[in-house]
Scaffold this active site. Structure first.
Site, PDB file in Angstrom:
ATOM      1  N   SER A 153      66.721 -31.134  46.738  1.00  0.00           N
ATOM      2  CA  SER A 153      66.201 -30.645  45.582  1.00  0.00           C
ATOM      3  C   SER A 153      66.604 -29.231  45.300  1.00  0.00           C
ATOM      4  O   SER A 153      66.562 -28.720  44.257  1.00  0.00           O
ATOM      5  CB  SER A 153      64.777 -30.504  45.740  1.00  0.00           C
ATOM      6  OG  SER A 153      64.462 -29.711  46.656  1.00  0.00           O
ATOM      7  N   ASP A 166      58.262 -22.832  42.352  1.00  0.00           N
ATOM      8  CA  ASP A 166      57.039 -23.437  42.986  1.00  0.00           C
ATOM      9  C   ASP A 166      57.100 -23.287  44.362  1.00  0.00           C
ATOM     10  O   ASP A 166      57.705 -22.383  44.991  1.00  0.00           O
ATOM     11  CB  ASP A 166      57.140 -24.981  42.412  1.00  0.00           C
ATOM     12  CG  ASP A 166      58.296 -25.826  43.210  1.00  0.00           C
ATOM     13  OD1 ASP A 166      58.904 -25.119  44.063  1.00  0.00           O
ATOM     14  OD2 ASP A 166      58.707 -26.903  42.504  1.00  0.00           O
ATOM     15  N   HIS A 181      60.769 -24.043  45.965  1.00  0.00           N
ATOM     16  CA  HIS A 181      61.913 -23.766  45.177  1.00  0.00           C
ATOM     17  C   HIS A 181      62.095 -22.365  44.388  1.00  0.00           C
ATOM     18  O   HIS A 181      61.213 -22.029  43.807  1.00  0.00           O
ATOM     19  CB  HIS A 181      61.927 -25.035  44.182  1.00  0.00           C
ATOM     20  CG  HIS A 181      61.915 -26.238  44.707  1.00  0.00           C
ATOM     21  ND1 HIS A 181      60.939 -27.087  44.811  1.00  0.00           N
ATOM     22  CD2 HIS A 181      63.020 -27.043  45.523  1.00  0.00           C
ATOM     23  CE1 HIS A 181      61.334 -28.206  45.394  1.00  0.00           C
ATOM     24  NE2 HIS A 181      62.378 -28.136  45.992  1.00  0.00           N
TER      25      HIS A 181
END
Length: 336
Positions: free
Chosen positions: A19, A311, A314
Site C-alpha cells: 500500500s 490514516d 499511511h
C-alpha cells in the site's frame, strides 16, 4: 510514435510492492482493503479517490515526475489505462501484500509472485505494442521501484501465530530477505537492470502502533521493539543489495532506505512544517484506515499538510513528497 518526453531521464518507472506504493490495483480484486472512496484522494488530481492510500500521491508518483515522466504511475489493473499509458510507467503493487505469501493471504490481496506474473504479461503487451527492440530498451532502461515488508511484520508475524511458531524474529527477517533476493533475481532474469529495493520506515511510530502501545500502558509512544526490527531488517536488505550488485552482471541496484528521513520527520515534525505526528488526519487518527476512514467521519482534519500521517498506517501526500525527494536526491538519481 513518441512514448517518452524529451526531458525524461529514464523511459519508464515500474513499481512492485504494497500500500505504500499501490496506485489502485486493489480496486479490481475481491478484498476489504481498498481506498477508492473519499476522503482518500481528496488532494489528488481532480480530487479523485484512485485507490492510493493517501490524501494525494504516493512515492512512485513523485519519483516518476522527478525522472521527467508523468506525475503519477497508473495501476496495471485500472481499466481506464492501457499499454499506451503503461509504456512510460506501470504499478503492479497491492495494498496489504508482502514478501511472504502468507501475508497476502491475510486480506486476500495480490501476492508478490502474482505481481511478477502481471509484469510478464505487461512485457508481452509492450512487445506487441512497440516491437521487441523498443520494448526491450524500455525494460532494461526503466527504473524498478519496490516497497514492501511492513505488512509481513505488522499484519502477519506479530498478529498471527503461524510464522512466530516457525521462526524467531531474526530468522523471519532472513526468510523475507531470501524472498527479496529471489524476487530481484527473477526480475533481473526478465530484463530489469536498474532496481531500487525499498527499506522499512520506523513502523513502531505508525499511529496504529502508538495507539496499541497506549492501550498496553506505554503512553502512546513509538513501539521501540518494532523500530529495532525495522533497522535490523534494513541492514539485511542493504547487505543483500551490495552482494547482488557484485553477482548480477550489468545491474545497478540501490537500497532506498526511508527510515532515517522518516524518523527525522517523526522526531522533529515542526522542522518540516508538521503539527501532528502521533495522530493521523483521517477520522480520530488513532486506528482507522480503509473503510473505517470514510467521508462521513466528522473528525477528519481539514488541512492534511499539518499531519505526518493520513490514516493510521499511511503518510500524507506532503510526507510522501518529502521522503521521495530525499530518496531521489540521495539514491534514486544515480539510476538515470
Amino acid at each position: 510514435m513518441q512514448i517518452f518526453t524529451i526531458k525524461a531521464k529514464v523511459p519508464a518507472v515500474i513499481v512492485f510492492g504494497d500500500s505504500s506504493v499501490d496506485a489502485g490495483n486493489n480496486n479490481h480484486i475481491q478484498t476489504v482493503l481498498k481506498s477508492n472512496f473519499r476522503p482518500y484522494g481528496r488532494d489528488f488530481y481532480g480530487g479523485k479517490p484512485t485507490g492510493r492510500f493517501s490524501n494525494g500521491r504516493v512515492p512512485p508518483d513523485f519519483i516518476s515526475e522527478m525522472f521527467g515522466l508523468r506525475p503519477y504511475v497508473p495501476a496495471y489493473l485500472d481499466t481506464a489505462y492501457n499499454i499506451t499509458d503503461f509504456a512510460t510507467g506501470v504499478c503492479f503493487a497491492s495494498a496489504g501484500t508482502g514478501y511472504d505469501n502468507a501475508t497476502s493471504d491475510v486480506l486476500a490481496v495480490i501476492p508478490l509472485w502474482k505481481e511478477v506474473e502481471y509484469y510478464k504479461d505487461y512485457q508481452k503487451k509492450l512487445r506487441d505494442y512497440l516491437g521487441a527492440e523498443k520494448a526491450n530498451t524500455i525494460i532494461s532502461e526503466a527504473v524498478y521501484l519496490t516497497s514492501m515488508g511492513t505488512n509481513d511484520f505488522l499484519e502477519n508475524y506479530y498478529t498471527l501465530p503461524n510464522r512466530r511458531n516457525q521462526y524467531t524474529i531474526n530468522k523471519y527477517q532472513y526468510y523475507l530477505a531470501s524472498i527479496a533476493e529471489s524476487f530481484i533475481k527473477t526480475i533481473y532474469s526478465l530484463g530489469a537492470r536498474k532496481i531500487s529495493l525499498g527499506g522499512l520506515p520506523p513502523m513502531g511510530c505508525l499511529p496504529l502502533e502508538r495507539t496499541t502501545n497506549f492501550m498496553t500502558g506505554n503512553g502512546g509512544t513509538c513501539n521501540a521493539d518494532y523500530n529495532k526490527v525495522a533497522v535490523a531488517f534494513n541492514a539485511k536488505l542493504s547487505s543483500l543489495v551490495a552482494r547482488l550488485n557484485n553477482e548480477l552482471l550489468g545491474s545497478k541496484i540501490v537500497f532506498s532506505n526511508p527510515y532515517p528521513i522518516f524518523d527525522q520527520i517523526v522526531q522533529t515534525p515542526s522542522s518540516f512544517g508538521f503539527e501532528s505526528t502521533a495522530v493521523a488526519c483521517c477520522s480520530t487518527g488513532l486506528f482507522e484506515m480503509g473503510y473505517m476512514c470514510d467521508q462521513y467521519n466528522p473528525f477528519t482534519c481539514t488541512n492534511a499538510n499539518s499531519y505526518v500521517f493520513w490514516d493510521s498506517f499511511h503518510p500524507t501526500d506532503k510526507t510522501n513528497r518529502i521522503i521521495s525527494e530525499h530518496l531521489f536526491k540521495t539514491v534514486l538519481s544515480t539510476l538515470q
